[in-house]
Design an enzyme around this catalytic site. Structure first.
Site, PDB file in Angstrom:
ATOM      1  NE  ARG A  71      36.940  37.228  41.098  1.00 21.23           N
ATOM      2  CZ  ARG A  71      36.938  37.334  42.425  1.00 21.23           C
ATOM      3  NH1 ARG A  71      38.248  37.228  43.449  1.00 21.23           N
ATOM      4  NH2 ARG A  71      35.753  37.562  43.312  1.00 21.23           N
ATOM      5  CE1 TYR A 199      34.454  31.675  35.703  1.00 25.07           C
ATOM      6  CE2 TYR A 199      35.889  32.707  36.782  1.00 25.07           C
ATOM      7  CZ  TYR A 199      34.521  32.342  36.535  1.00 25.07           C
ATOM      8  OH  TYR A 199      33.542  33.355  36.987  1.00 25.07           O
ATOM      9  CE  LYS A 208      36.129  41.131  39.225  1.00 21.92           C
ATOM     10  NZ  LYS A 208      35.248  42.287  39.905  1.00 21.92           N
ATOM     11  CG  HIS A 228      34.968  45.571  43.020  1.00 22.00           C
ATOM     12  ND1 HIS A 228      34.891  44.318  43.779  1.00 22.00           N
ATOM     13  CD2 HIS A 228      34.505  45.179  41.953  1.00 22.00           C
ATOM     14  CE1 HIS A 228      34.174  43.646  43.188  1.00 22.00           C
ATOM     15  NE2 HIS A 228      33.901  43.805  42.058  1.00 22.00           N
ATOM     16  CB  SER A 250      30.568  38.933  45.364  1.00 23.38           C
ATOM     17  OG  SER A 250      31.104  38.436  46.347  1.00 23.38           O
ATOM     18  CB  CYS A 252      25.521  43.020  47.624  1.00 24.07           C
ATOM     19  SG  CYS A 252      26.152  42.512  49.409  1.00 24.07           S
ATOM     20  CG  ASP A 279      33.113  44.252  38.243  1.00 21.41           C
ATOM     21  OD1 ASP A 279      32.463  44.113  39.418  1.00 21.41           O
ATOM     22  OD2 ASP A 279      34.113  43.531  37.635  1.00 21.41           O
ATOM     23  NE  ARG A 374      30.838  34.981  37.270  1.00 15.13           N
ATOM     24  CZ  ARG A 374      31.186  36.061  37.922  1.00 15.13           C
ATOM     25  NH1 ARG A 374      31.114  37.400  37.381  1.00 15.13           N
ATOM     26  NH2 ARG A 374      31.820  36.005  39.118  1.00 15.13           N
TER      27      ARG A 374
HETATM   28  C1  OXD Z   1      33.616  39.625  40.860  1.00  7.06           C
HETATM   29  C2  OXD Z   1      33.118  39.638  39.462  1.00  7.06           C
HETATM   30  O1  OXD Z   1      33.914  38.384  41.488  1.00  7.06           O
HETATM   31  O2  OXD Z   1      32.824  40.641  39.100  1.00  7.06           O
HETATM   32  O3  OXD Z   1      33.770  40.561  41.762  1.00  7.06           O
HETATM   33  O4  OXD Z   1      33.411  38.695  38.958  1.00  7.06           O
HETATM   34 MN    MN Z   2      33.418  42.548  40.355  1.00  2.27          MN
END
Ligand code: OXD
Ligand code: MN
Length: 589
Positions: A71, A199, A208, A228, A250, A252, A279, A374
């Protein structure tokens, strides 16, 4: 022929097609026949590599451009009329200026290409939570990922009917020009436009962009919340299932917690954990005054490195069929995939093709899979997927958990004293940078509610919305903070984490149902150490006391850090949060 008569939809598509000038337009109906044809075409065109269909049926590998791997927050914009409504934590551009810039970039960008029209639903089609979107894209990769991540097809158009109430999403991978990459959101127009990336998070516009940035704004307008957060259900030996949602920055272990496998003793006693989502959570107040949650997504877009049978068996199982891998390594010996942490020692393949398409040999210093590689896997593949996953009413939330990665400051777990105090705890959420990330180690990064990159409006207004929502929820969930990452003086993790986190979740759930006492501390309620079940674990009550220790000096530093962070929000900072900060400061004296 278009499979809808919806004038709003048809005229918008005509308008966008007139700008992008695709050679043809194809409506995605979600049928296997159509998707199979697209998969074949993607393989023929080198967009996908088909993997070993016996070992990984329906699975494919995709490699992105090496400069298009994550991102791009510096290229992500919130374009609302008044700059102050985007707040100090978002990039802003005037909507007209952004439209002009983007439509110039879209001029003829799909020439010679097909424009795919993807009607999709975030949430269960027809449910009170569901919101619909249409994404126009020239990327087959996007089409195939969107059909995993969201509910796609005719049923969405049928549910939308003649209504103009849908989110418009326009995407082209353009020329992948980094200088002209834009992920632009127009919350006041229900519109998202993305160009020059191909991507995941930049282009799967339902995730998102819609389900967090646009939806957080809609939630504020309409009285609900887009967060989130993972959602999971914990079934106790009596067969009762209690639900919680949790937000972490992220790195965690959010996906790991969402799919947690109980420790052996718990499993034998009959405990189960059910994953509803990993998520995103959409939360609404139900007619019974409780807070109800759905996962608006239909799949997982998980980070591959580090995923293995021990760290997350359920995630790994989820990737065994009908999955698209992005930027992992390819094993030419058997047509499967590999990433760091998948296996160890001699089990690491000797030769791989790395994510750039180059040969890699065991022992090479460079990693063969990109650190942000991913998997896009259907949620239905997950062995512990909740039976309530498709329930249009969602699940009732008893606890909300915030957390971060803190070496010393935050204890293993504490409970906020009230909803308002819980909002304060969420607004001050932070993680310390680890050696794994570029830059200095141990720097505190604030990421309120893990929404810093995903809040579609002013963060301080978002906090006010949280406070306002609290007043509407007759039976409020209790709010907690956890920290699985406390370090000892040698830098070792003290708490085992992973499945053993259920021991902490058990205490949390007991608190929600008034089944256990707690101690009051300056920062909130903490467990009496003997109330966390340590059976079968190599952790003593003394260690637990250490894990729960609140160091007043560190917390005074924390207060100073929070003040500095809050200062960014100026007059907009809700009075209630200032008040909560002053209580903390007072308690530490
Ligand atoms: C993030 C994802 O970056 O879920 O939070 O990809
Ligand atoms: Mn996420």
């Amino acid at each position: 022929m278009a499979p809808t008569q919806n004038k709003a939809v048809l005229s918008w598509i005509d308008e966008m097609a007139a700008k992008a000038r695709p050679a043809s337009i194809v409506w995605i109906d979600g049928s296997e026949a159509q998707l199979n044809a697209l998969r074949r075409q993607a393989v023929d065109e080198g967009i996908l590599i088909q993997l070993n269909q016996e070992k990984l049926p329906g699975c494919y590998l995709h490699r992105t451009d090496p400069h298009d791997v994550a991102r791009v927050e510096d290229r992500t914009f919130i374009c609302c009329r008044h700059k102050e409504n985007a707040g100090p934590t978002n990039n802003w551009m005037n909507p007209q200026e952004m439209y002009d810039k983007l439509y110039a970039l879209f001029d003829g960008t799909m020439e010679g290409r097909t424009m795919y029209v993807i009607p999709y639903s975030m949430g269960i089609v027809g449910s009170p939570f569901a919101k619909y979107g249409i994404e126009l894209t020239d990327s087959i990769y996007v089409v195939l990922n969107m059909t995993i991540m969201t509910r796609v097809g005719r049923q969405v158009l049928d549910a939308l009917g003649d209504s103009g109430d849908y989110i418009k999403g326009l995407h082209s991978y353009g020329t992948l020009d980094n200088e002209n990459k834009y992920i632009a959101h127009f919350p006041e127009d229900n519109t998202i436009i993305s160009i020059n990336s191909n991507y995941g998070g930049n282009v799967l516009l339902g995730k998102k962009c819609f389900a967090l940035r646009i939806a957080s704004y809609l939630g504020q307008q309409e009285g609900w919340m887009a967060e989130h957060m993972l959602i999971l259900g914990i079934e106790n030996p009596q067969g009762e299932v209690r639900y919680l949602s949790a937000a972490f920055p992220s790195a965690c272990g959010k996906t790991n917690l969402a799919m947690l496998i109980p420790p052996e003793g718990y499993r034998k006693a009959g405990w189960k954990v059910w994953c509803v989502g990993d998520d995103i959570a959409w939360l609404r107040v139900g007619p019974d005054g409780r807070l109800w949650a759905v996962n608006p997504e239909y799949g997982f877009f998980g980070v591959a490195p580090g995923t293995n049978a021990k760290s997350n068996f359920n995630a790994l199982e989820s990737t065994k069929k009908n999955t698209i891998f992005t930027n992992v390594a390819y094993n030419p010996a058997d047509g499967t995939v590999w990433w760091d942490g998948l296996s160890k020692g001699d089990d690491i393949p000797e030769t791989l093709i790395d994510w750039n398409g180059l040969e890699w040999h065991r022992g090479d210093e460079k990693k063969p899979a990109h650190p942000n590689s991913r998997f896009t896997a259907p949620a239905k593949n997950c062995p512990c997927l909740s039976p309530e996953f498709d329930n249009p009413q969602g699940v009732p939330i008893s606890a909300i958990i915030f957390g971060g990665r803190r070496a010393k400051t935050a204890p293993l777990v504490y409970q906020s004293r009230s909803w308002e105090h819980g909002v304060f705890v969420g607004s001050t959420m932070a993680s310390e940078t680890t050696a794994a990330a570029a830059g200095a180690v141990g720097v505190v990064r604030r990421d309120p509610m893990a929404m810093l990159p995903f809040c579609g409006y002013h963060m301080a207004d978002y906090w006010q919305h949280w406070l306002d929502m609290g007043k509407k929820i007759a039976h409020q969930p209790k709010i907690f903070n956890v920290n699985w990452f406390r370090l000892d003086d040698e830098g070792n993790f003290i708490w085992p984490g992973f499945g053993d986190n259920l021991r902490v979740l058990e205490w949390i759930m007991k608190r929600c149902f008034d089944e256990v006492d707690a101690q009051e501390t300056p920062i909130g309620y903490e467990p009496n150490p003997e109330d966390i079940n340590l059976e079968g674990l190599d952790v003593t009550v003394d260690t637990l006391k250490e894990l729960l220790r609140v160091d007043p000096e560190l917390w005074r530093q924390e207060v100073a850090g929070i003040k500095e962070f809050y200062a960014k929000f100026g007059d907009k900072l809700p009075e209630e949060l200032k008040h909560q900060l002053s209580i903390l400061e007072e308690n530490l004296k």
